[in-house]
Design an enzyme around this catalytic site. Structure first.
Site, PDB file in Angstrom:
ATOM      1  N   THR A  36       0.810  -1.225   0.000  1.00  0.00           N
ATOM      2  CA  THR A  36       0.000   0.000   0.000  1.00  0.00           C
ATOM      3  C   THR A  36       0.837   1.265   0.000  1.00  0.00           C
ATOM      4  O   THR A  36       0.307   2.355  -0.212  1.00  0.00           O
ATOM      5  CB  THR A  36      -0.900   0.029   1.252  1.00  0.00           C
ATOM      6  N   CYS A  84       2.554   2.979   9.328  1.00  0.00           N
ATOM      7  CA  CYS A  84       1.604   3.015  10.438  1.00  0.00           C
ATOM      8  C   CYS A  84       2.308   2.955  11.784  1.00  0.00           C
ATOM      9  O   CYS A  84       3.475   2.560  11.879  1.00  0.00           O
ATOM     10  CB  CYS A  84       0.641   1.821  10.367  1.00  0.00           C
ATOM     11  N   CYS A  90      -2.002   0.653  15.074  1.00  0.00           N
ATOM     12  CA  CYS A  90      -2.948   0.902  13.996  1.00  0.00           C
ATOM     13  C   CYS A  90      -4.103  -0.100  14.033  1.00  0.00           C
ATOM     14  O   CYS A  90      -3.880  -1.320  14.136  1.00  0.00           O
ATOM     15  CB  CYS A  90      -2.254   0.823  12.632  1.00  0.00           C
ATOM     16  N   ARG A 143       3.802   6.946   2.794  1.00  0.00           N
ATOM     17  CA  ARG A 143       3.014   8.078   3.284  1.00  0.00           C
ATOM     18  C   ARG A 143       2.314   7.683   4.578  1.00  0.00           C
ATOM     19  O   ARG A 143       2.025   6.502   4.814  1.00  0.00           O
ATOM     20  CB  ARG A 143       2.006   8.533   2.242  1.00  0.00           C
ATOM     21  N   CYS A 151      -0.353   6.865   7.463  1.00  0.00           N
ATOM     22  CA  CYS A 151      -1.682   6.262   7.501  1.00  0.00           C
ATOM     23  C   CYS A 151      -2.718   7.287   7.964  1.00  0.00           C
ATOM     24  O   CYS A 151      -2.469   8.064   8.892  1.00  0.00           O
ATOM     25  CB  CYS A 151      -1.658   5.065   8.440  1.00  0.00           C
ATOM     26  N   ASP A 155      20.271  15.906  48.210  1.00  0.00           N
ATOM     27  CA  ASP A 155      18.892  15.940  48.692  1.00  0.00           C
ATOM     28  C   ASP A 155      18.739  15.089  49.948  1.00  0.00           C
ATOM     29  O   ASP A 155      19.066  13.896  49.966  1.00  0.00           O
ATOM     30  CB  ASP A 155      17.964  15.432  47.591  1.00  0.00           C
TER      31      ASP A 155
END
Length: 488
Positions: A34, A38, A42, A67, A69, A440
């Site tokens: 695709t 992701c 997802c 690119r 999702c 401390d």
């Protein structure tokens, strides 16, 4: 978005199959069929393993031609650039997040971290899978994608917020990095009230948001902050153009909600960065807890409070002033002094929200101020004036990418500021994960039991916790059942 070290493929496989939010942002899954990448969480159907490539950063996936999702929205994944060390990549990432490449060059960035520009590119490619410029560009485009999806800002203002002065260049970069035009993303927009921005800020669970609010609430400066059991509010920006922000927790998702009143869009990245720092949203608690596993005391503390993080501060100078005011007095006493300081030397805001009407004093306003008049001892008033002078001169600064010891050395060179205060400021103003105030008293008592440890022994005990000692401090303070009552 860069991890300490990307998990092995086997761990990535298990995390992806389980949609494990603890790994969100530590790697990204790119699907070759695709050409989409992701988050591990997802909700889309799990692709076949042979079609998957794992990448250590969103920038690496983008550089490989994938690119983001539209379902899991990689722009919501928490950052993972708090790796604990002080290597060139860690410091450069902090500087990039602080905007170093918005106007500056790779050469300047490399000089700031002390290596050559070619070497910086090499180590980024090895660790992040992308060049520093690619990391910077991907950060800008993912912010733009979030603003297009979650707000009603016009595209021109989104471009400004993402650091683009040219709408044409923004459109071209967005198409190249996200695979579609900004207007196509805008059609996915969630409806939001006009005039108010609302953004989702992701983190890797767990997060003890109530403990963060309780810590910050005890130190809230009246007129500037308002912190309740469920929210953090603050006014920011110039006195004549104030912006109001509010942070709350999502009750279902591992996200905080950030509301921002009308503001210059160019201020949005800085607001988001500061809020993420205040609530330590990019922490990888898995790595922190693994470092504490062999220490029985810290392992016990983590079991009791697994979501503790290191609360940050909005402004470094403000945190440092607050730390000096808190020397040798209780938390409540320091808050009283802070209120007096703001009333005497902080500007009024117009317009103002009810109860939030002040601007914290600038270094210039404190440089020659008669601070003894608000009840400060002469020595502490002199320390504050010296801090203001050093800040103005640049001998002390609170910018990203600093080495811990260099910052501590710069602060302790000022009169009246010791290692405790310097490390405390490094914890909260720089979010340095290895800051450790060995002097401390509560740490010494908790670690020593019936016989309090010396500062030297406390420092020695802490070495196995590096580089996450600031997280140990928070765990031990809570484990003590009390908080340090001096100089906080």
């Amino acid at each position: 978005m860069l991890s300490q070290a990307m998990p092995s493929p086997e761990i990535c496989d298990r995390a992806r199959a389980a949609k494990d939010a603890r790994f969100d942002g530590l790697f990204f899954t790119a699907v070759r069929s695709t050409r989409i990448y992701c988050r591990p969480v997802c909700p889309a159907p799990t692709p076949k393993r042979q079609n998957i490539t794992y990448y250590p950063s969103a920038a690496a996936a983008t550089a490989a031609g994938y690119r983001p999702c539209l379902r899991c929205r990689p722009e919501l994944s928490p950052g993972a650039n708090q790796r604990g060390g002080e290597d060139a990549v860690q410091r450069a990432l902090a500087l990039i997040a602080d905007g170093a490449l918005q106007e500056g060059s790779i050469e300047t960035l490399a000089a700031q971290v002390g290596i050559g520009s070619r070497q910086l590119r090499r180590v980024f490619l090895h660790t992040a899978g992308a060049t520093p410029i690619a990391v910077h560009t991907t950060r800008r485009l993912l912010l733009a994608k979030q603003l297009l999806t979650e707000t009603s800002l016009p595209v021109t203002q989104v471009a400004l917020a993402a650091g683009f002065n040219s709408l044409r260049r923004f459109n071209a970069a967005f198409v190249e990095g996200c695979g579609m035009a900004p207007t196509a993303i805008r059609r996915q927009r969630i409806e939001t009230p006009a005039g108010m921005l609302s953004l989702r800020l992701g983190y890797r669970p767990p997060l003890d948001f109530a403990a963060m609010l309780a810590f910050l609430g005890k130190r809230a400066i009246p007129g500037i902050e308002r912190i309740g059991p469920h929210s953090y509010e603050r006014v920011i920006g110039p006195a004549q153009a104030s912006t109001w922000i509010r942070v709350t927790a999502d009750l279902v998702k591992p996200e905080l909600r950030l509301e921002i009143s009308e503001t210059d869009p160019r201020a949005i990245p800085d607001i988001v960065r500061r809020v993420r720092r205040i609530f330590d949203l990019d922490a990888d608690l898995g790595a922190v807890h693994a470092a504490f596993a062999d220490d029985p005391l810290l392992a016990q503390a983590v079991r009791k409070r697994p979501g503790l993080r290191v609360p940050g501060g909005w402004d470094g100078f403000e945190v440092a002033v607050r730390a000096v005011l808190g020397q040798q007095v209780s938390v409540a006493g320091a808050t009283t002094l802070a209120r007096r300081l703001v009333d005497a030397y902080g500007c009024e805001r117009t317009p103002a929200r009810e109860g939030l009407d002040r601007l914290f004093p600038t270094p210039e306003s404190l440089l020659d101020a008669p601070l003894e008049t608000i009840g400060l001892p002469k020595s502490r008033a002199a320390s504050l004036r010296s801090l203001a002078a050093a800040t103005i001169a640049g001998r002390v600064h609170f910018g990203a990418g600093q080495r811990l010891q260099e910052f501590v050395d710069a602060l302790v060179a000022l009169p009246g500021i010791g290692p405790w205060t310097a490390h405390h400021v490094a914890m909260r103003a720089l979010s340095h994960p290895d800051a450790f105030p060995a002097g401390d008293l509560v740490l010494q008592q908790v670690l020593g039991g019936e016989k309090r440890l010396s500062e030297r022994d406390t420092e020695a005990r802490s070495q196995s916790w590096r580089p996450w000692r600031a997280y140990a401090v928070l765990q031990l303070w809570h484990l003590s059942g009390d908080r340090p009552k001096e100089k906080r």
